[in-house]
Scaffold this active site. Structure first.
Site, PDB file in Angstrom:
ATOM      1  N   ASP A  10       0.872  -1.166   0.000  1.00 39.66           N
ATOM      2  CA  ASP A  10       0.000   0.000   0.000  1.00 39.66           C
ATOM      3  C   ASP A  10       0.922   1.233   0.000  1.00 39.66           C
ATOM      4  O   ASP A  10       2.110   1.122   0.316  1.00 39.66           O
ATOM      5  CB  ASP A  10      -0.868  -0.035   1.269  1.00 39.66           C
ATOM      6  CG  ASP A  10      -1.600   1.258   1.498  1.00 39.66           C
ATOM      7  OD1 ASP A  10      -2.292   1.713   0.577  1.00 39.66           O
ATOM      8  OD2 ASP A  10      -1.473   1.831   2.614  1.00 39.66           O
ATOM      9  N   ASP A  12      -0.299   5.097   0.808  1.00 36.72           N
ATOM     10  CA  ASP A  12      -0.621   6.107   1.815  1.00 36.72           C
ATOM     11  C   ASP A  12      -0.677   5.488   3.199  1.00 36.72           C
ATOM     12  O   ASP A  12      -1.468   4.583   3.454  1.00 36.72           O
ATOM     13  CB  ASP A  12      -1.965   6.773   1.478  1.00 36.72           C
ATOM     14  CG  ASP A  12      -1.880   7.502   0.151  1.00 36.72           C
ATOM     15  OD1 ASP A  12      -1.088   8.454   0.073  1.00 36.72           O
ATOM     16  OD2 ASP A  12      -2.568   7.098  -0.806  1.00 36.72           O
ATOM     17  N   GLY A  54      -9.876  10.148  -3.134  1.00 36.24           N
ATOM     18  CA  GLY A  54     -10.090  11.578  -2.932  1.00 36.24           C
ATOM     19  C   GLY A  54     -11.453  12.068  -3.401  1.00 36.24           C
ATOM     20  O   GLY A  54     -12.125  12.825  -2.690  1.00 36.24           O
ATOM     21  N   HIS A  83     -10.821  17.691  -7.492  1.00 37.55           N
ATOM     22  CA  HIS A  83      -9.859  16.631  -7.221  1.00 37.55           C
ATOM     23  C   HIS A  83      -8.620  16.741  -8.114  1.00 37.55           C
ATOM     24  O   HIS A  83      -7.499  16.482  -7.674  1.00 37.55           O
ATOM     25  CB  HIS A  83     -10.514  15.247  -7.365  1.00 37.55           C
ATOM     26  CG  HIS A  83      -9.609  14.142  -6.952  1.00 37.55           C
ATOM     27  ND1 HIS A  83      -9.030  13.276  -7.839  1.00 37.55           N
ATOM     28  CD2 HIS A  83      -9.141  13.810  -5.730  1.00 37.55           C
ATOM     29  CE1 HIS A  83      -8.261  12.439  -7.169  1.00 37.55           C
ATOM     30  NE2 HIS A  83      -8.313  12.738  -5.892  1.00 37.55           N
ATOM     31  N   ASN A 129       0.381  10.370  -8.139  1.00 37.81           N
ATOM     32  CA  ASN A 129       0.826  10.591  -6.761  1.00 37.81           C
ATOM     33  C   ASN A 129       1.887   9.552  -6.369  1.00 37.81           C
ATOM     34  O   ASN A 129       2.820   9.856  -5.628  1.00 37.81           O
ATOM     35  CB  ASN A 129      -0.339  10.470  -5.778  1.00 37.81           C
ATOM     36  CG  ASN A 129      -1.416  11.508  -5.997  1.00 37.81           C
ATOM     37  OD1 ASN A 129      -1.214  12.467  -6.743  1.00 37.81           O
ATOM     38  ND2 ASN A 129      -2.557  11.328  -5.363  1.00 37.81           N
TER      39      ASN A 129
HETATM   40  C1  XBP Z   1      -5.406   6.057   0.584  1.00 33.38           C
HETATM   41  C2  XBP Z   1      -6.445   7.011   0.286  1.00 33.38           C
HETATM   42  C3  XBP Z   1      -6.246   7.959  -0.792  1.00 33.38           C
HETATM   43  C4  XBP Z   1      -5.667   9.281  -0.499  1.00 33.38           C
HETATM   44  C5  XBP Z   1      -6.091  10.267  -1.577  1.00 33.38           C
HETATM   45  O1  XBP Z   1      -5.978   4.810   0.975  1.00 33.38           O
HETATM   46  O2  XBP Z   1      -7.498   6.963   0.850  1.00 33.38           O
HETATM   47  O3  XBP Z   1      -7.530   8.211  -1.228  1.00 33.38           O
HETATM   48  O4  XBP Z   1      -6.104   9.744   0.773  1.00 33.38           O
HETATM   49  O5  XBP Z   1      -5.771   9.875  -2.838  1.00 33.38           O
HETATM   50  P1  XBP Z   1      -5.091   3.484   0.916  1.00 33.38           P
HETATM   51  P2  XBP Z   1      -6.522  10.528  -4.144  1.00 33.38           P
HETATM   52  O6  XBP Z   1      -3.813   3.800   1.639  1.00 33.38           O
HETATM   53  O7  XBP Z   1      -5.905   2.477   1.675  1.00 33.38           O
HETATM   54  O8  XBP Z   1      -4.862   3.107  -0.527  1.00 33.38           O
HETATM   55  O9  XBP Z   1      -6.976  11.900  -3.743  1.00 33.38           O
HETATM   56  O10 XBP Z   1      -5.489  10.551  -5.230  1.00 33.38           O
HETATM   57  O11 XBP Z   1      -7.687   9.647  -4.480  1.00 33.38           O
HETATM   58 MG    MG Z   2      -3.018   3.064   3.412  1.00 35.88          MG
END
Ligand code: XBP
Ligand code: MG
Length: 256
Positions: A10, A12, A54, A83, A129
């Protein structure tokens, strides 16, 4: 018994603590640039993280705080534009070097490659990203370290649905029994386990109280020789910090 062949990360919260000082800040910049007076605090953002993605998160916020706006004509396009603007601000932040990788991530990626493990990414975030985070912290060529970067709208349903992991497995031509998912959140565990994958968790400030039922091990971080990983729940790991050997042993014990 299946051997461990690939690690699926993963992004984020796992590779980097991107949410509070990265995504949240970028959302707020996009709101201000669009003339909106919304300001997502660290606390509110923690609540909004229940919904991954997002665009989905903006819609969730509107549903909770400005439900009337969801009835306005053109709202779908407005969310998409907001977004896109958020992504531009977020990539700018990454390029400025403001968002480092978490402790032990670079070492673990390099050692895992050296140990012959394949690497992949499965994330709900927007593809650019991911590449911007990798480039800023590990250099352009690190993008090629990953067999597949499965990200964002490439699948219709984001985590907690299994789709993004299923897609990554298909692209690699591997069964889930030969892989290990590395995650940080409840939604991540749900997604990976629904795809049949064993999961290791490293928690962060936003996810430390999440329900991690189904994960093999919950750690505070991957760690380093001078900054050991702490096991918070589940199976012990071999050694003081997470190494490819420790992950192989964990994978074996999860099958036992
Ligand atoms: C990560 C997220 C992402 C970011 C935003 O979840 O929830 O949506 O917060 O990204 P995970 P975007 O780690 O479970 O994948 O704004 O590019 O969608
Ligand atoms: Mg995550």
């Amino acid at each position: 018994m299946s051997q461990l062949e690939a690690l699926i990360f993963d992004v984020d919260g796992t590779l980097s603590d991107t949410e509070s000082d990265g995504h949240r800040v970028a959302f707020n910049k996009a709101f201000a640039a669009a003339g909106l007076d919304w300001d997502w605090s660290v606390e509110l953002y923690g609540e909004l993280l229940a919904i991954t993605g997002g665009k989905e998160r903006i819609r969730h916020f509107l549903n909770l705080h400005h439900p009337e706006m969801l009835q306005e004509p053109g709202i779908d396009e407005r969310i998409v534009d907001l977004h896109k603007s958020k992504t531009r601000f977020y990539v700018e932040l990454l390029e400025s070097g403001a968002i480092p990788l978490r402790v032990g991530v670079e070492r673990l990626l390099r050692q895992s490659r050296d140990a012959g493990l394949k690497l992949a990414i499965a994330t709900t975030t927007t593809p650019e990203n991911v590449t911007a985070l990798l480039k800023a912290n590990l250099g352009e060529e690190s993008i090629s370290w990953f067999e597949v970067i499965a990200a964002g709208d490439i699948v219709p349903a984001k985590k907690p649905a299994p789709d993004i992991y299923v897609y990554a497995l298909e692209q690699m031509g591997l069964g889930p029994d030969r892989c290990l998912a590395l995650e940080d959140s409840h939604n991540g565990v749900l997604s990976a386990t629904a795809a049949g994958l064993p999961v290791l968790i490293t928690v962060n400030g936003y996810t430390q109280d999440d329900d991690f039922s189904g994960a093999i091990t919950v750690l505070d971080q991957f760690g380093e020789s001078d900054n050991p990983a702490k096991v918070l729940a589940g199976k012990e790991i071999e050694g003081e910090y997470v190494t490819p050997e420790a992950l192989k042993a964990l994978h074996q014990s999860a099958q036992a």
